[in-house]
Design an enzyme around this catalytic site. Sequence first.
Site, mmCIF file in Angstrom:
data_model
loop_
_atom_site.group_PDB
_atom_site.id
_atom_site.type_symbol
_atom_site.label_atom_id
_atom_site.label_comp_id
_atom_site.label_asym_id
_atom_site.label_seq_id
_atom_site.Cartn_x
_atom_site.Cartn_y
_atom_site.Cartn_z
ATOM 1 C CE1 TYR A 100 -3.646 2.561 0.688
ATOM 2 C CE2 TYR A 100 -2.367 3.256 2.597
ATOM 3 C CZ TYR A 100 -3.414 3.468 1.718
ATOM 4 O OH TYR A 100 -4.222 4.566 1.880
ATOM 5 C CG ASP A 143 5.908 3.743 0.688
ATOM 6 O OD1 ASP A 143 6.242 4.491 1.630
ATOM 7 O OD2 ASP A 143 4.721 3.513 0.374
ATOM 8 C CE LYS A 176 1.367 4.578 8.398
ATOM 9 N NZ LYS A 176 1.355 3.861 7.149
HETATM 10 C C1 LIG Z 1 0.631 4.370 5.823
HETATM 11 C C2 LIG Z 1 1.356 4.190 4.556
HETATM 12 C C3 LIG Z 1 1.201 5.075 3.479
HETATM 13 C C4 LIG Z 1 0.172 6.182 3.476
HETATM 14 O O1 LIG Z 1 0.441 7.130 4.452
HETATM 15 P P1 LIG Z 1 -0.761 8.112 4.917
HETATM 16 O O2 LIG Z 1 -0.070 9.036 5.858
HETATM 17 O O3 LIG Z 1 -1.778 7.228 5.553
HETATM 18 O O4 LIG Z 1 -1.258 8.773 3.708
HETATM 19 C C5 LIG Z 1 2.002 4.922 2.367
HETATM 20 N N1 LIG Z 1 2.901 3.931 2.304
HETATM 21 C C6 LIG Z 1 3.071 3.043 3.308
HETATM 22 C C7 LIG Z 1 4.099 1.983 3.181
HETATM 23 C C8 LIG Z 1 2.296 3.140 4.463
HETATM 24 O O5 LIG Z 1 2.444 2.246 5.438
#
Ligand SMILES: *Cc1c(COP(=O)(O)O)cnc(C)c1O
Length: 433
Positions: A146, A241, A269
């Site tokens: 994701y 990511d 995060k």
């Molecule tokens: C949580 C997450 C996102 C999205 O981040 P948001 O702050 O919720 O938009 C993108 N990539 C990864 C790997 C994530 O865990």
Amino acid sequence: MSRKLDLSHSLQQRAEKFFPGGVNSPVRAFRAVGGEPPIIVSGNRARMTDVDGNQYIDYVLSWGPLLLGHCAPEVVGAVIEATRKGTSFGASTPSEADLAEEVIKAFPSMEKVRFVSSGTEATMSAIRLARAATNRKYIVKFEGCYHGHSDALLVKAGSGLATFGIPGSAGVPEEFVKFTLALPYNNVAALKEAFQKFRGQIACVIIEPVVGNMGCVPPKPGYLESVRSLTQREGTLLILDEVMTGFRVSYGGAQELYGIKPDLTTLGKVIGGGLPVGAYGGSAALMNQVAPLGPVYQAGTLSGNPLAMAAGLAMLRTLSAGRETIYPRLNTLSEKLVGGITGAAREAGIAVNANQVGSMFTWFFTDHEVFDWNTAATCNTELFGRFHRGMLDAGVWLPASQFEAAFLSTAHTEEDIDATIAAARKVFAAIRA
Ligand SMILES: *Cc1c(COP(=O)(O)O)cnc(C)c1O
């Protein structure tokens, strides 16, 4: 249901009048585990308290950010101090460069960064930059990873190996995802095939170096190295990511842990310390293509917000100062918890396969080893739902989905771990039937 949840129930009913499903992000609604979510009013270190006064040991930690637990004094103090000076200026403040310095110190592959307000924005912008820098259209992502909810990334794999993705959400036209290729994770052959089929056309590969978003799924030995060398050979940019893994699986993220140097990195995060922050970055040459220096447009009213910068800075400085002890301790405690609960499942005769990388982990309710989306899909989600409800009743807050990673913070103690394992033993015995 052994807990009293009257106030939570009525507040949830009220919220359902205002919000779709009563929530502002879908997994909070507990649909996947068949229950109603407790409404939280406060957090303290490793614990959260709901409006009815029930306490939970929290292994979700706001879905990753709270590496120091709730209300870490360093973070709270920094945010209060920043708030007194003004919450937003729409002009630069010193705190942005302070946080950038900490990020770059931990991630040497990033010479320059741009702060945004969410992980979604970070990945969306990094892809725009990758397409501009390569003058190519196709992107590769992996099934089960994701990267936020922008259109081009809400894609499911088509059938077969290297095929076009199909929209993963209503409201995303096929045409918007026709340049997104969705491939199986941990599968080098599929990536090679995609590069053969789309030679010279793939702008970037975006990947969770350790997946958190189909549950915790580590890369197989050598997999990330292959992804790196194939992308390099093809002139394709590699975007790691690290929104979840950055400052989580180690101080320098998965790229430090596995020794992989990406072209672009996305963060979120943990770097916001519980406030909304995302970031993307890479070499100066790449980042200088972003406006105002270059032609890649990207902006944000609250980007680099001083409260968010203060929270992130307090978080990263604490991690930087304590990294020699923090990460080994998180790892040891996580191993104890993961092993303890897996052992309790085995004793009860319940098939559970756990994956763990540092303080990121998932108990998969399956007898298969989980290494990609297809193997994750073998899980007994109904049994997971019963486990989740039982643990919640016992005062343990786990992700309300089989396909989300759980986390540990520095605020968790040996006693918390022991209590959690003891609770799991009882819950497994009860749901075995
Ligand atoms: C949580 C997450 C996102 C999205 O981040 P948001 O702050 O919720 O938009 C993108 N990539 C990864 C790997 C994530 O865990």
